[in-house]
Design a protein around this motif. Sequence first.
Motif, short mmCIF file in Angstrom:
data_model
loop_
_atom_site.label_atom_id
_atom_site.label_comp_id
_atom_site.label_asym_id
_atom_site.label_seq_id
_atom_site.Cartn_x
_atom_site.Cartn_y
_atom_site.Cartn_z
N UNK A 97 -105.13 48.56 -15.21
CA UNK A 97 -104.72 49.90 -14.80
C UNK A 97 -104.68 50.00 -13.28
N UNK A 98 -103.68 50.69 -12.75
CA UNK A 98 -103.58 50.88 -11.30
C UNK A 98 -103.31 52.35 -11.01
N UNK A 99 -104.12 52.93 -10.14
CA UNK A 99 -103.94 54.32 -9.73
C UNK A 99 -103.17 54.38 -8.41
N UNK A 100 -102.14 55.23 -8.39
CA UNK A 100 -101.41 55.53 -7.16
C UNK A 100 -101.48 57.04 -6.97
N UNK A 101 -102.26 57.47 -6.01
CA UNK A 101 -102.54 58.88 -5.76
C UNK A 101 -103.15 59.51 -7.03
N UNK A 102 -102.47 60.48 -7.66
CA UNK A 102 -103.09 61.15 -8.80
C UNK A 102 -102.58 60.62 -10.14
N UNK A 103 -101.85 59.52 -10.14
CA UNK A 103 -101.29 58.98 -11.38
C UNK A 103 -101.84 57.57 -11.63
N UNK A 104 -102.08 57.28 -12.92
CA UNK A 104 -102.55 55.95 -13.32
C UNK A 104 -101.44 55.28 -14.13
N UNK A 105 -101.20 54.02 -13.85
CA UNK A 105 -100.15 53.28 -14.53
C UNK A 105 -100.75 52.08 -15.28
N UNK A 106 -100.16 51.80 -16.41
CA UNK A 106 -100.52 50.64 -17.21
C UNK A 106 -99.63 49.49 -16.76
N UNK A 107 -100.21 48.46 -16.16
CA UNK A 107 -99.39 47.48 -15.45
C UNK A 107 -99.73 46.03 -15.82
N UNK A 108 -98.82 45.16 -15.41
CA UNK A 108 -99.06 43.72 -15.48
C UNK A 108 -98.83 43.14 -14.09
N UNK A 109 -99.83 42.46 -13.58
CA UNK A 109 -99.72 41.80 -12.27
C UNK A 109 -99.29 40.36 -12.47
N UNK A 110 -98.31 39.92 -11.67
CA UNK A 110 -97.80 38.55 -11.77
C UNK A 110 -98.25 37.78 -10.54
N UNK A 111 -99.07 36.78 -10.76
CA UNK A 111 -99.64 35.96 -9.69
C UNK A 111 -99.06 34.55 -9.81
N UNK A 112 -98.37 34.11 -8.77
CA UNK A 112 -97.78 32.77 -8.77
C UNK A 112 -98.40 31.93 -7.67
N UNK A 113 -99.02 30.84 -8.09
CA UNK A 113 -99.64 29.91 -7.13
C UNK A 113 -100.54 30.65 -6.14
N UNK A 114 -101.43 31.48 -6.70
CA UNK A 114 -102.46 32.21 -5.92
C UNK A 114 -101.87 33.28 -4.99
N UNK A 115 -100.67 33.76 -5.29
CA UNK A 115 -100.09 34.86 -4.53
C UNK A 115 -99.57 35.93 -5.47
N UNK A 116 -99.88 37.18 -5.17
CA UNK A 116 -99.40 38.28 -6.00
C UNK A 116 -97.92 38.50 -5.70
N UNK A 117 -97.07 38.22 -6.72
CA UNK A 117 -95.63 38.32 -6.53
C UNK A 117 -95.10 39.73 -6.80
N UNK A 118 -95.77 40.46 -7.68
CA UNK A 118 -95.31 41.81 -8.00
C UNK A 118 -96.09 42.39 -9.17
N UNK A 119 -95.87 43.67 -9.43
CA UNK A 119 -96.58 44.37 -10.49
C UNK A 119 -95.55 45.16 -11.31
N UNK A 120 -95.55 44.91 -12.61
CA UNK A 120 -94.64 45.60 -13.53
C UNK A 120 -95.40 46.74 -14.21
N UNK A 121 -94.76 47.90 -14.31
CA UNK A 121 -95.41 49.07 -14.92
C UNK A 121 -94.78 49.41 -16.27
N UNK A 122 -95.61 49.83 -17.19
CA UNK A 122 -95.17 50.18 -18.55
C UNK A 122 -94.30 51.44 -18.52
N UNK A 123 -93.19 51.41 -19.25
CA UNK A 123 -92.23 52.52 -19.21
C UNK A 123 -92.37 53.50 -20.37
N UNK A 124 -92.88 53.04 -21.51
CA UNK A 124 -93.04 53.91 -22.68
C UNK A 124 -94.50 53.85 -23.14
N UNK A 125 -95.07 55.00 -23.41
CA UNK A 125 -96.48 55.09 -23.77
C UNK A 125 -96.64 55.44 -25.24
N UNK A 126 -97.63 54.83 -25.87
CA UNK A 126 -97.91 55.07 -27.29
C UNK A 126 -98.69 56.36 -27.45
#
Length: 612
Positions: A86-115
Amino acid sequence: MAVIKIAGATVNQTPLDWEGNFSRILLAIQQAKLKQVEILCFPELAISGYGSEDLFLSYWYPQKALGQLEKLIPHCDDITVAVGLPIRIQDKVYNTVAIVENAKLKGIVAKQFLAIDGVHYEFRWFTPWLAHEVIEFEFLGKKVPFGDLTFYYKSIHYGFEICEDAWRGSSRPGYRLHDRKVDLIFNPSASHFAMKKTVERRELIEFSSQAFDSYYCYVNLLGNEAGRMIFDGEILLGKSGKLLARNQLLSFQDFEVLAFELEDKEQGIAPIQAKEWEFVQASALGLFDYLRKSKSKGFVLSLSGGADSSTIAVLVAEMVRRGVAELGIKGFVKKLGIEFSPESEDIEKDLVGALLTTAYQGTKNSSADTFKSAKTLAESLGAKFHSWTIDEEVDSYTEKIETAIGRKLTWEQDDITLQNIQARSRSPIIWMLANLNNALLLSTSNRSEGDVGYATMDGDTSGSISPIAAVDKHFILHWLQWAEKNLDRPGLTFVNSLTPTAELRPLERTQTDEKDLMPYSVIVEIERLAIRDRRSPVDVFLILKEELQIDVSVLKDYIKKFFRLWSRNQWKRERLAPAFHLDEFNVDPKTWYRFPILSGGYAEELEQLDQI
């Protein structure tokens, strides 16, 4: 397209177990490296655990999860790792996946549809991400892309659908990923176990890999993470509408890494088990995780010799059998954190005896048949068995009330009261045994009883956990017959010969459950329409009169009885002990079906039924 090796890693996580969660992820990464995996995908919210509930709403909790990601990154050298948090940005929390390539954070994908259906309440905690939107997220002093992203590794273009994203039909992100010409889609999930749900997942993977003309890799969480939901740890790979790989579900291990070449060929497909096998395996794992994560030393069970308590006793024995088979005696005992010294050559029975204590609590209304059934089953499993009567306690309570109200209680006038006091009198002493053993008391009510309130509050509903409260009695009766043969449990012979009865009325009154209620086979059909499908009494009648060979007037009476008892007994369902979610639906208001405690009881709707 280059042939690379990818993997899914399922992990058995626990909210707030930061050290343990981190360690399991790290061990999985290390194993993946040994297998020369190039891209490794973990399940949804693997860092924090999916079942963190309102912890997600706090400011510190997502921040702590982000700190765990920071610790993890240096261990991701020479591999690409996708891990959920989970990642909080200001007052919102997002369900995310962090992509780490060769010990570097390449980007973070956020979930678009919630159950938000059934057991899920994700909109309470998370904010859905918008398609196509990408922002910059500051992490360790650097700007990292965050949002609707895809990635490249060698010649592979890959993207993500996070759990619920994949179940949204034509709106799902997969179609947009297809337009972006991805070669591979990962689906990190926290999808609760339900019997036969794996069939739906297989169909999803086959359809997705065909529709998007890509490889599709699904990775689910594992184990009884936080109490109610059990995750089956399923890992699937599909391509061109074909399933290429599938692991066996519901492992007792801390983690499992399933690696495969990104080639259009079968790479090991575990068979899908029958519903009866799924029930026992999921229940066994659920009990094992609940026991060890609660740091309890065993289970205590009021064993009546009837179907419900006997089912639970067998499930505990199967927990031992299956856990030992997978982990070995030492590994099983170590994970439970108990001391164990076998007393005979039958180590499995000795271990059941160390973990399961049972008691038959008879009254003058109990039969010799149920005593024999309980004793025989306990001995066949290896469980400790005690026996006592509670007539003295029942008589004491009854005499005090009779003195207070100035009259004798009679079965003709006080039937329910006299039944309930017997059930409730069993509770204090069995709780004493649980407390003495530092053990979990197992509640024995089932879903059918939860439907109609045919369970005594503070009686058979007493307990720390209710393993079969989400399973209907019709299935339980069938499963016991199956288990006697297929699990080699001859101790069930006497159980399966008995007619289900509460044994709370005098024996000459020949009490049976179905005489008090209606056939269990009818209850399960009514609840399927009324509760699962949320249909009105009239709709239920119109459908069932075509499906069931029952006299119309009798069917109407059954339906009226069900709805009246259902609405009258919501307060009981509110107080049930935590139960495993095992079927496609359940009646627990905390995890599936909310209903007002006070209501008009379908009065107008049942009047309409009489007019048909």
